[in-house]
Structures are given as C-alpha cells and as structure tokens.
Design an enzyme around this catalytic site. Structure first.
Site, PDB file in Angstrom:
ATOM      1  N   GLU A  10      -2.755 -13.350 -14.407  1.00  0.00           N
ATOM      2  CA  GLU A  10      -2.393 -13.149 -13.001  1.00  0.00           C
ATOM      3  C   GLU A  10      -2.159 -14.477 -12.308  1.00  0.00           C
ATOM      4  O   GLU A  10      -1.530 -14.550 -11.266  1.00  0.00           O
ATOM      5  CB  GLU A  10      -3.533 -12.444 -12.254  1.00  0.00           C
ATOM      6  CG  GLU A  10      -3.890 -11.097 -12.821  1.00  0.00           C
ATOM      7  CD  GLU A  10      -5.282 -10.660 -12.393  1.00  0.00           C
ATOM      8  OE1 GLU A  10      -5.362  -9.755 -11.572  1.00  0.00           O
ATOM      9  OE2 GLU A  10      -6.278 -11.235 -12.883  1.00  0.00           O
ATOM     10  N   ASP A  58      -0.697  -9.365  -8.776  1.00  0.00           N
ATOM     11  CA  ASP A  58      -1.295 -10.651  -8.411  1.00  0.00           C
ATOM     12  C   ASP A  58      -0.450 -11.814  -8.910  1.00  0.00           C
ATOM     13  O   ASP A  58      -0.338 -12.833  -8.229  1.00  0.00           O
ATOM     14  CB  ASP A  58      -2.730 -10.760  -8.935  1.00  0.00           C
ATOM     15  CG  ASP A  58      -3.729 -10.186  -7.936  1.00  0.00           C
ATOM     16  OD1 ASP A  58      -3.429 -10.220  -6.719  1.00  0.00           O
ATOM     17  OD2 ASP A  58      -4.791  -9.706  -8.355  1.00  0.00           O
ATOM     18  N   HIS A  99       0.827  -1.199   0.000  1.00  0.00           N
ATOM     19  CA  HIS A  99       0.000   0.000   0.000  1.00  0.00           C
ATOM     20  C   HIS A  99       0.867   1.258   0.000  1.00  0.00           C
ATOM     21  O   HIS A  99       0.572   2.230  -0.686  1.00  0.00           O
ATOM     22  CB  HIS A  99      -0.922  -0.033   1.215  1.00  0.00           C
ATOM     23  CG  HIS A  99      -1.880   1.095   1.232  1.00  0.00           C
ATOM     24  ND1 HIS A  99      -2.966   1.141   0.388  1.00  0.00           N
ATOM     25  CD2 HIS A  99      -1.891   2.245   1.927  1.00  0.00           C
ATOM     26  CE1 HIS A  99      -3.605   2.268   0.599  1.00  0.00           C
ATOM     27  NE2 HIS A  99      -2.984   2.953   1.532  1.00  0.00           N
ATOM     28  N   CYS A 134       0.314  -4.399 -16.808  1.00  0.00           N
ATOM     29  CA  CYS A 134      -0.400  -3.299 -16.164  1.00  0.00           C
ATOM     30  C   CYS A 134      -0.232  -3.329 -14.657  1.00  0.00           C
ATOM     31  O   CYS A 134      -1.025  -2.752 -13.935  1.00  0.00           O
ATOM     32  CB  CYS A 134      -1.885  -3.325 -16.529  1.00  0.00           C
ATOM     33  SG  CYS A 134      -2.765  -4.748 -15.886  1.00  0.00           S
TER      34      CYS A 134
END
Lengths: 560, 85
Positions: free
Chosen positions: A414, A438, A186, A485
């Site tokens: 992913e 992921d 985060h 991405c």
C-alpha cells in the site's frame, strides 16, 4: 441546459428514476426576521414544526434500528424539549419570526454544549441537525438528509457520508450520483455492496433539480436527463444483456485462453459469506478482522477469535483464505490500543503493522488464534500484514507469524516505498496483496476522505499502474503470488489490465465478481497484456481507460 | 415536594442513552421535576438539553426534586436510571 452529464462510473448497472437531492445546507433566517404581529399563531407554527421534526426523527430511528435509533431518539427529545419551547415562545412574543426564534433559542444551548466536555461537543452536530430540520420546515425548504420518498428515486448529492447512508432505504434508491468522490469513495463502496449503479465525480450534478427523470449508467459514467422512453428501454436491455452475460459465465476466473486468475471475495466477517459464495468466490482475498475488535473496551478472547476465523475458513474447503491482521490506528482507534499521541494526519500515522509493533502481544494473540482456527479445516490459510513499509517491517512480521505457526505469511503493498522495493520485500514475504485504495491515496498524496480530490483517487492514474507493474514484476521474478484486493479489482476493464500487468489473483466485493469473471473470459492473456501496456503508456486516466478498452474487443457485448 | 441525592453510577454519566431515559421518565411525572449537579442550580429534568448541559459524569452526585402525588415512585425510577448502564 445539457441533457448529457458525465462522471466516473464506479458501480455497474443501469438505473432510471426521478432525481432527489440530499440537501445539507439550510439558509439561516435573517437576524431581523419578524412575524406579522400574531404571536400566538406564529408560535403554533413553530410548535408544529418541532413536533413534525420529532415524529420524523422517531420514525427514521425505528427504520434504522440499533445505535442509529438511540441517536435519533435523543434528537427527537431535543425537538420536543419543553425548556426550548418556552424560550422560543418568549422570543416569538417579542416579535421574532418562528424560524429566527428557533435558531436563536438553539444557539444558546449550542454554546452551552460546545463549551462542555468532548462528549457533549460531539452532540453539537446532533443539535445543529435538529435545528436545520425545524428551520427548513418553517422556511419551506427541503429538510436536510436523505430525502423522504414513497417512490424509487435517483439519489443526487455532493458526496455521501457514512452517517447519511445509515438511514438509507436501499429498496427505494435506484442509483447514486455524486459531484465529488472517486472509485474508492464511500459512495462507490456502498453502491457496489448494494449492487446499485453509481456515478461519482459528476461535475454538473449540482444542476440537477428534484424530480427530473434521470437515466444512470454506472458502467460508463453517463447520465441522461429526461431521456425518451426508447433510450431508457435500450439502456435497460443493454444492462440486462450485461447481467445475463455475467450470469452466463461461471466457474473459476480465467482468461479466454485459459490462464487462471482466481477470483476472491473481500469480506468483513462471517456475515458476508453467503454473498461471496452466491457470486462464486473461489476463496477470500481479504478478510478484514477489525469488526472483532471495534466498539469494545477489551480485546476479544482467544476462543472468540478462533470461532470467528474458523467459520470463514470452513466455508472454503480447499480454497484460499487471506486474513489481514488487525488494521487499527488513529483513524480506527481502539479503546485498548490507544494511539501514542494525537496525530494531525492519521493516514500517515501509527496504523496497521506500525501499531502492532507497538502492541506485539495483540498481534501474537491474533496469529495464535488464526493458526489454531486453521488446524481443523481444509482451507489454505494465508495471513498478511497491512501498512508495511520496508524490509525491517517484513522481517519482523514474518518472524512473528513463524513463531505462531503460520506457514504462509505475506504483506500488503500500500506504501509506494514498499512497491518500489518489492524485490527486496519478496525475500521475506510469501506473497503480496496490493491494496489499491491506500496505494492510490499515498501515490497521489490525496486523502481518501477528501471529496474534492476525486480526480486523484483513481487507480487508473498511470503513476499507480506503474507501481502495480513494478510490484507484480518483482513478485514474478521471486516466484511469489501477487494479488490485488482493492476496489480496482472490481472494475472489469481494470481487472483485465491488472491481469496484463502480471497480477495473479483479484479480490473484490462479492457483487462485482460476476462481471469481472465475464470480462476476463472475453479477453485473452495477450489482449490483457496489450491493454496493460497501453494504459501504462497513457498520459492520464481518461486516455488509459480508452486505450485499454480499445484493446479488449470482447467487452463490447458486456456493454462496457 | 420530595428530594433525593443520588451518586450516578451509570458508566457514561447522564449522557447518551441514560440521559434520554432519564428525561423520558421525568416527562411522565405529573408535576415539576428538577435536577441539579451537587449543590448547583437546579434545571428542568424534562428538558434533554438542560440535563445534557449539566454534564453529569460517572461518580457525580445529583439532587432530584419532584412535585406531586407520584413523587416517590418517580424518584425511585430516576434513581434507578442514574445507576444503571
């Protein structure tokens, strides 16, 4: 004490300022902690700490606004609670110290709330926070949470949670340092979105004391304690040169020898468009559509969806806009799409396309709205499904997209199984987009939310690079585009490596675009290939980074 | 002393924002204000912790008691909050 600390640089730039720690733990006052005998004076101390806490919470709420303000206003009421105050007065009268009385009185309410329904149990954390704040004032230790400061500072923490950053004033923070975390944590995502330097996984972060001047280089991961003024000036000059070089490279993404690598923006909604356009995004590589669906009781209407999609499509006439269909699941639950059962491990549960297969009408409505939104614009709409695992998933999604009139339907890669079998998936998918966050989590079996696993949350892990290579190779053989991405695309050195692995476009948070554009413009396609081969041959992340960087000479003037 | 029975129509009951508004409004009253869930034990309505602890949900009946000259006006305001949102 060492003056040089090192971690993983996850958001470039140089920051210099005094350290301030985000503290969480307040020591519990001992059970037999008693005051000196003047109960009235001791109670006045408690009352003052409660009132100061209430005022601080109210002020923080006014700065935060929105939902955070409501939570903080309720917490201020807890700090001013007259029944609580009476209880504390009684305990102080019996001899308990102010800190002990606060702690004991609040424990009574804590037990009452924890025993009630789910909603109230969640308020226990709010109550604990209020208690810690009052007790910290009484004990004279730092108040937990984002530090209060009038001067700019370097925020040092074990790790940052979304709740910590809701009340963060970005104008006062010059850099972030965390002990835990990786490039997908985060903290890293927040720092990049704010354009602030950040170093994570800094093992010695705990040895930094409040007020120590720190020089933080978010590109190299180096942190200097108490540097001399010349060092600060040199670092700033390097950062400025880097920024100038980045700003001096414009136009579409391409290598030094002209191989095009379109640079696209990751966005969460129309609000992110100005930053994407200002940083020269050639299109959108990841449009997360969850924002339309979260925090509401019903699905958005057809008209609402069409309007939100059209606003983004209209911003890139002639450009590519890749929309990801709704990615919900146990970790991002929606009121109208309830998970079928409690999931002990939501990352491995019914999320993404798996959830849409359970609620096909929701996907159909979204695809129909997307097709209609594209009809009136000149953008090249591409739609992709998240959390795709096998051929059956791809065929199901391709059929649903085709039925809705979507001409270009691809998938995210992913899941390691999807990467390994990309050659079969390419038969029914028009394009691939590798979600490296992921993919890294699943390849290294390391939950993205667990701070202690930062070492594994690194897309430089050779195992992850191997799967990216396998996917890109299969895509090329099938004549399909293959973008990235994830946060990996925002790392300028890794962006060159990904290009060398055969990735055909890079999508990232808008703030990262200029430096990635500059890094590509300083490297030939052949250098990118050699850097990729060296990284693939490496035995670990550090070696991969070093070997790749050695083959990309042109990055030197970017200070990377 | 004035008393009123109210069925709580607020969607989230006396939690979250309605609870905070309820306590803020009660705190403005000059005298004592209590609230009970149904025929349960009354708790001080100026205490957010006590009000939250009642765990009043949508559809529950509450009994509000107010002391003082402004009792009816306070009751009107508290009933309004319990029924909004």
């Amino acid at each position: 004490m060492v003056d040089k600390l090192s971690g993983v640089g996850v958001s470039s730039g140089v920051g210099y300022g005094p350290a301030l720690r985000l503290t969480r733990d307040v020591p519990a006052p001992p059970a037999d902690d008693r005051h000196g005998g003047d109960a009235e004076a001791e109670y006045r101390r408690a009352a003052a700490a409660m009132e100061d806490t209430a005022q601080d919470l109210t002020a923080r709420g006014e700065r935060a606004g929105g939902q955070a303000q409501e939570v903080l206003a309720a917490q201020a009421l807890m700090a001013r609670d007259p029944a609580l105050a009476d209880d504390i007065r009684k305990r102080v009268g019996e001899g308990a110290s102010a800190a002990r009385a606060v702690s004991e009185a609040m424990a009574v309410y804590r037990q009452m709330l924890a025993g009630a329904g789910d909603y109230l149990a969640a308020r226990v954390a709010d109550l604990d926070d209020v208690r810690d704040r009052i007790v910290a004032r009484l004990l004279g230790v730092p108040v937990p949470g984002i530090p209060e400061s009038a001067e700019p500072y370097v925020l040092v923490a074990a790790d940052l949670a979304p709740a910590d950053t809701a009340v963060l004033d970005p104008d006062l923070v010059v850099a972030f340092i965390t002990r835990e975390g990786g490039p997908t944590s985060h903290t890293a995502i927040l720092a990049r979105s704010l354009g602030l330097p950040a170093v994570v996984a800094c093992a010695d972060a705990d040895t930094i004391t409040d007020g120590t001047p720190l020089l933080v280089d978010g590109a190299t991961g180096r942190v200097l304690r108490d540097p001399d003024p010349d060092t600060v000036a040199t670092a700033r000059a390097t950062a400025d040169a880097r920024a100038a070089a980045a700003a001096g490279t414009s136009g579409p993404g391409r290598t030094a020898d002209g191989h095009p690598v379109p640079l696209l923006a990751n966005i969460g909604g129309p609000a992110d468009l100005p930053a994407a356009l200002a940083n020269g995004a050639e299109g959108v590589g990841l449009y997360r559509t969850e924002f339309l669906f979260l925090d509401r009781a019903d699905a958005p209407t057809h008209e609402e969806q069409v309007a939100a999609y059209r606003e983004v499509l209209a911003a890139f006439p002639g450009g590519k806009v890749v929309v990801r269909t709704l990615d919900s699941g146990a970790d991002k639950p929606l009121a109208f799409l309830p998970p079928p059962a409690p999931e002990p491990n939501p990352a491995l549960g019914e999320r993404g396309l798996r959830m849409m297969r359970r609620f096909p009408a929701t996907l159909e409505a979204q695809l129909t709205a997307l097709a209609e939104a594209a009809a009136g614009t000149e953008a090249d709409l591409q739609v992709m499904a998240p959390m795709v695992t096998d051929v059956e998933d791809v065929e199901w999604f391709a059929a649903a997209a085709g039925k809705a009139g979507i001409e270009n339907a691809g998938i995210m890669i992913e899941v390691p199984a999807a990467a390994l079998r990309a050659r079969h998936l390419a038969e029914s998918a028009d394009f691939f987009s590798i979600g490296t966050n992921d993919l890294t989590q699943y390849t290294c079996a390391a939950d993205r939310e667990i701070g202690g696993l930062g070492r594994f949350q690194d897309p430089w892990q050779p195992g992850v690079l191997e799967l990216v290579a396998a996917t890109a190779t299969a895509a090329e053989a099938a004549g399909r585009p293959c973008g990235v991405c994830g946060e990996a695309a925002a790392d300028p050195v890794l962006a060159c490596v990904l290009t060398g692995l055969g990735v055909t476009s890079l999508s990232m948070g808008a703030a990262a675009l200029p430096l990635v554009r500059a890094a590509l413009a300083r490297s030939t396609r052949e250098q990118c290939r050699q850097a990729a081969a060296a990284a693939l041959a490496a035995r670990g992340t550090d070696e991969a980074k070093r070997l790749a960087r050695e083959r990309l000479d042109g990055l030197a003037d970017l200070g990377l | 002393m004035a008393e009123r029975r109210v069925t709580v129509e607020s969607e989230v009951g006396l939690h979250a924002r309605p609870a905070a508004l309820f306590v803020e409004a009660a705190s403005k009253a000059a005298g004592t204000v209590t609230v009970a869930k149904g025929d349960g034990t009354p708790v001080p309505a100026k205490s957010i912790l006590a009000v939250m602890g009642l765990d009043v949900r949508n559809g529950d009946e509450i009994v509000i008691n107010v002391d003082g000259d402004d009792a009816e006006a306070v009751l009107d305001r508290l009933a309004e909050i319990a029924n909004a949102g």
